[in-house]
Design an enzyme around this catalytic site. Structure first.
Site, PDB file in Angstrom:
ATOM      1  N   HIS A 209      46.970  45.050  28.989  1.00 60.47           N
ATOM      2  CA  HIS A 209      47.672  43.927  28.372  1.00 60.47           C
ATOM      3  C   HIS A 209      46.975  42.606  28.669  1.00 60.47           C
ATOM      4  O   HIS A 209      46.524  42.368  29.792  1.00 60.47           O
ATOM      5  CB  HIS A 209      49.116  43.856  28.877  1.00 60.47           C
ATOM      6  CG  HIS A 209      49.956  45.003  28.425  1.00 60.47           C
ATOM      7  ND1 HIS A 209      51.278  45.150  28.785  1.00 60.47           N
ATOM      8  CD2 HIS A 209      49.663  46.066  27.634  1.00 60.47           C
ATOM      9  CE1 HIS A 209      51.756  46.261  28.232  1.00 60.47           C
ATOM     10  NE2 HIS A 209      50.792  46.826  27.541  1.00 60.47           N
TER      11      HIS A 209
ATOM     12  N   ASP B  73      57.517  43.793  27.656  1.00 64.61           N
ATOM     13  CA  ASP B  73      56.815  44.791  26.850  1.00 64.61           C
ATOM     14  C   ASP B  73      57.656  45.269  25.672  1.00 64.61           C
ATOM     15  O   ASP B  73      57.106  45.757  24.678  1.00 64.61           O
ATOM     16  CB  ASP B  73      56.441  46.001  27.709  1.00 64.61           C
ATOM     17  CG  ASP B  73      55.410  45.655  28.765  1.00 64.61           C
ATOM     18  OD1 ASP B  73      54.788  44.585  28.655  1.00 64.61           O
ATOM     19  OD2 ASP B  73      55.234  46.447  29.715  1.00 64.61           O
TER      20      ASP B  73
ATOM     21  N   CYS C 117      55.655  40.361  33.171  1.00 60.10           N
ATOM     22  CA  CYS C 117      56.010  41.654  32.577  1.00 60.10           C
ATOM     23  C   CYS C 117      57.511  41.925  32.681  1.00 60.10           C
ATOM     24  O   CYS C 117      58.075  42.611  31.823  1.00 60.10           O
ATOM     25  CB  CYS C 117      55.265  42.790  33.276  1.00 60.10           C
ATOM     26  SG  CYS C 117      53.478  42.601  33.317  1.00 60.10           S
TER      27      CYS C 117
ATOM     28  N   ASP D 241      48.242  39.759  29.104  1.00 65.28           N
ATOM     29  CA  ASP D 241      48.925  38.920  30.093  1.00 65.28           C
ATOM     30  C   ASP D 241      48.544  39.284  31.524  1.00 65.28           C
ATOM     31  O   ASP D 241      48.987  38.636  32.472  1.00 65.28           O
ATOM     32  CB  ASP D 241      50.442  38.946  29.908  1.00 65.28           C
ATOM     33  CG  ASP D 241      51.081  40.290  30.227  1.00 65.28           C
ATOM     34  OD1 ASP D 241      50.346  41.292  30.400  1.00 65.28           O
ATOM     35  OD2 ASP D 241      52.333  40.346  30.292  1.00 65.28           O
TER      36      ASP D 241
END
Length: 684
Positions: A492, A380, A666, A494
């Protein structure tokens, strides 16, 4: 078309002027003619090419026509293609005649000195500055295009410097100064010694990141004492570039900032012994909204008239650069280095990531607690990419506006010689959508005949009715696609998609999280008699619902039907935007929990949020129901991915990441190999 200048003549006294190689002079034969003249004759010395334009026809002299009528439609043009050896060594004479002919009623004499003034850069994109017939004033995309390229000089070549190289007005670090900084980058660091035969020394590292711009001034040196040369940049471009010049010196301290910023003009004094002046140009800003990336530099030759009058510009040469964009690399690119944070409770996770990196023969860099300040979400915080010009390529870390515990890590530990840094500030404060888990890029695709050889950036966003949450968009070179991700608690992209390499079709598969596929799998296992198999075996203190209980949970099913509709919406966008068909997409079983108001989170570790290192995958361990001693979720994922030649390693991230609303992707980051395709070869 050659640059043309009009020259006034006089029958009272000789006129002297300069003719620059490659230009034309238009002689004002009518303006200097005696009152009773009706015709003229023109002749020049052998070094002058003369043309008369009469009745729209251009006639090269000498010709069978001896005298030409004086008329506004009649024009005399001249050009020279050889440098003068002395001032005024070539001549043109205009003889004027009256109605009676015979003896001329007046004569105008023009003394000419031919010089070369040219501003050149690597417009052919060969990695070397050279003279070219290409149009330097334009910049063309494509494999047959032309135009010079400029890098944003955003690394830090001097380890003792306090800021980025392009944040100061100094040249830093000789080539040997950075030996303490190991930089295992397989990038071409080519910088040919262009026009440097008279300066056989090792360039400072800082200069190697810059693009050369070469000013040539040839001809009798005394001619330049009566003329001035100005190097200048347009006002609107001045804050985007900086130019350095060291004269004939080899000393790094002699390189001065001469143009850019508050400096719009630099006056040159051509040396008696130096016909080529080498300038070094660095970029200060990446292309963005309000800045196309194009920057024009000019050199203007000024003629000094009689005292008390202003100088007159008699020639300008221009060269255009484009600032190279920051380029992001996709999951499918070869990995060069894996990053992970060490925090209080993730020792096993770090070891598991290290094991996958070792299988992939990829170096692992662990960010220690002192540098991460217990911030584990390295995906991030930063995104790795690169910048590229024909003479140089180097990686650049892009720092997000997120700015939590890892906010100092990119500058302290990544920025260095030939490793750049760029930060983006969110204009209205950062939201979760501004983190780089929300910024991905596809592999190269072709969509309805349109090629995207560097892929397309994928950005999660929200619909306007959800209010406020919007991403501060990065560069637009990789043609971004916006998705609906506000249905997620973190938001997000992802969390519901990933790309893995494949040996067939488009060279990759898109993986999408799929509640439908998960319910279908669980229904199959229930019908096979495994309805009492429970989730989360071996996890202390975690409820362990059975397959039957999950299938009977109407609230969970209803919520996942909503989630599936959101993912299906994005599936259609992906198919249209990336030119995908159904066989290019694999549905990865996944359930979500939450509420529409607060957003969705993964019900069990989110398997699409994986680490991709070539054919080696580090996948969040889902702790699914065990059937025949095997996790049925892991087994289904292996069935989908192993036929593609991929190796699946399932990593336990439950307590260290999953319960904190994140997974393996992440908590990791990867620097990858640049595209082999050169960005300037594309046609946007």
């Amino acid at each position: 078309m050659a640059q043309q200048r009009r020259v006034q003549l006089s029958t009272q006294r000789p006129t002297s002027t300069v003719c620059v190689l490659g230009t034309e002079l238009s002689l004002d034969v009518c303006g200097s003619a005696p009152k009773d003249a009706v015709a003229f004759h023109v002749q020049g010395t052998p070094g002058v090419k003369l043309y008369v334009v009469h009745e729209k026809q251009s006639i090269k002299l000498p010709s069978s026509v001896g005298r030409w009528p004086l008329a506004t439609s009649t024009e005399v043009l001249l050009a020279m293609d050889a440098l003068s050896k002395d001032v005024g060594d070539e001549k043109v004479r205009i003889s004027y005649f009256g109605e009676a002919g015979g003896v001329p009623v007046g004569r105008a004499m023009l003394y000419l000195t031919c010089v070369e003034v040219s501003l050149d850069a690597d417009t052919s994109r060969s990695g070397a500055v050279s003279r070219t017939l290409l149009d330097k004033t334009t910049w063309m995309w494509g494999p047959d295009g032309h135009g010079a390229i400029l890098l944003v000089n955003c690394d830090r070549d001097d380890p003792e410097a306090e800021t980025l190289d392009n944040h100061d007005n100094a040249i830093r670090s000789y080539a040997g100064a950075a030996t303490s900084h190991t930089n295992p980058l397989p990038f071409p660091m080519v910088f040919p010694p262009i026009f440097l035969s008279h300066t056989p020394f090792s360039l400072p590292l800082d200069l190697k990141d810059m693009s050369q711009m070469v000013l040539r001034t040839r001809g009798p040196r005394t001619i330049f004492t009566g003329h001035r040369l100005l190097l200048h940049v347009d006002f609107g471009h001045a804050d985007k570039v900086r130019v350095f010049y060291g004269g004939s010196s080899v000393a790094v301290e002699e390189y001065k900032h001469v143009l850019g910023g508050s400096k719009l003009v630099y006056a040159l004094k051509p040396s008696r012994h130096q016909e080529e002046s080498i300038f070094y140009v660095e970029g200060l800003a990446f292309p963005d909204v309000g800045f196309s990336g194009l920057v024009a530099f000019h050199v203007t030759l000024l003629e000094s008239p009689e005292k008390g009058l202003l100088e007159t510009p008699i020639f300008t040469d221009t060269v255009v650069f484009r600032v190279a964009p920051w380029i992001m690399t996709p999951n499918t690119a070869a990995p060069l280095e894996v990053f992970v944070c060490s925090v209080d409770d993730n020792e096993d996770f770090v070891a598991a990531v290290g094991a996958v990196a070792e299988k992939a023969k990829c170096p692992l860099t662990v960010c220690p607690p002192l540098e991460n300040r217990q911030d584990r979400w390295i995906q991030d915080e930063v995104e790795f990419g690169y910048v590229q010009a024909p003479h140089k390529t180097f990686p650049v870390v892009f720092d997000s506006p997120r700015d939590r515990g890892l906010k100092d890590f990119p500058v302290r530990s990544i920025l260095g010689p030939d490793f750049g840094y760029v930060a983006r500030q969110a204009p209205e404060g950062a939201s979760s959508l501004d983190s780089f888990g929300n910024l991905e890029v596809s592999p190269p695709v072709t969509v309805r005949g349109k090629e995207y050889p560097l892929g397309r950036i994928l950005i999660g966003s929200s619909f306007p009715r959800f209010g406020g949450r919007r991403v501060a968009k990065a560069g637009r070179v990789q043609a971004p696609v916006e998705f609906y991700s506000a249905w997620l608690h973190v938001g997000h992209v992802d969390e519901f998609l990933s790309f893995v390499p494949a040996p067939d079709r488009k060279g990759f598969r898109l993986l999408l999280a799929s509640p439908s596929a998960c319910y279908q799998l669980l229904k199959e296992k229930q019908e096979e008699g495994f309805g009492e198999a429970a989730m989360f075996q071996g996890l202390e203190g975690v409820p362990k619902p059975t397959i039957t209980e999950i299938l009977a949970n109407e609230g969970l099913r209803k919520f996942n039907n909503y989630i599936q509709s959101c993912i299906s919406w994005n599936r259609d966008i992906l198919k249209r935007s990336l030119g995908l068909a159904e066989p290019d997409i694999l549905d990865i079983p996944q359930l979500f929990r939450g509420a529409a108001a607060t957003g969705a989170e993964a019900f069990f570790p989110d398997m699409v949020n994986m680490l991709v290192l070539g054919r080696h995958l580090g996948i969040p361990k889902p702790f699914g129901p065990e059937v025949g001693g095997q996790c049925c979720l892991e087994e289904r994922v292996r069935e989908l991915l192993e036929p593609l030649g991929l190796t699946c390693t399932f990593i336990d991230d439950y307590f260290s990441y999953h319960v904190l609303s994140g997974e393996v992707h992440c908590g990791t980051n990867v620097r990858r190999k640049p595209f082999t395709f050169k960005w300037w070869h594309m046609v946007p």
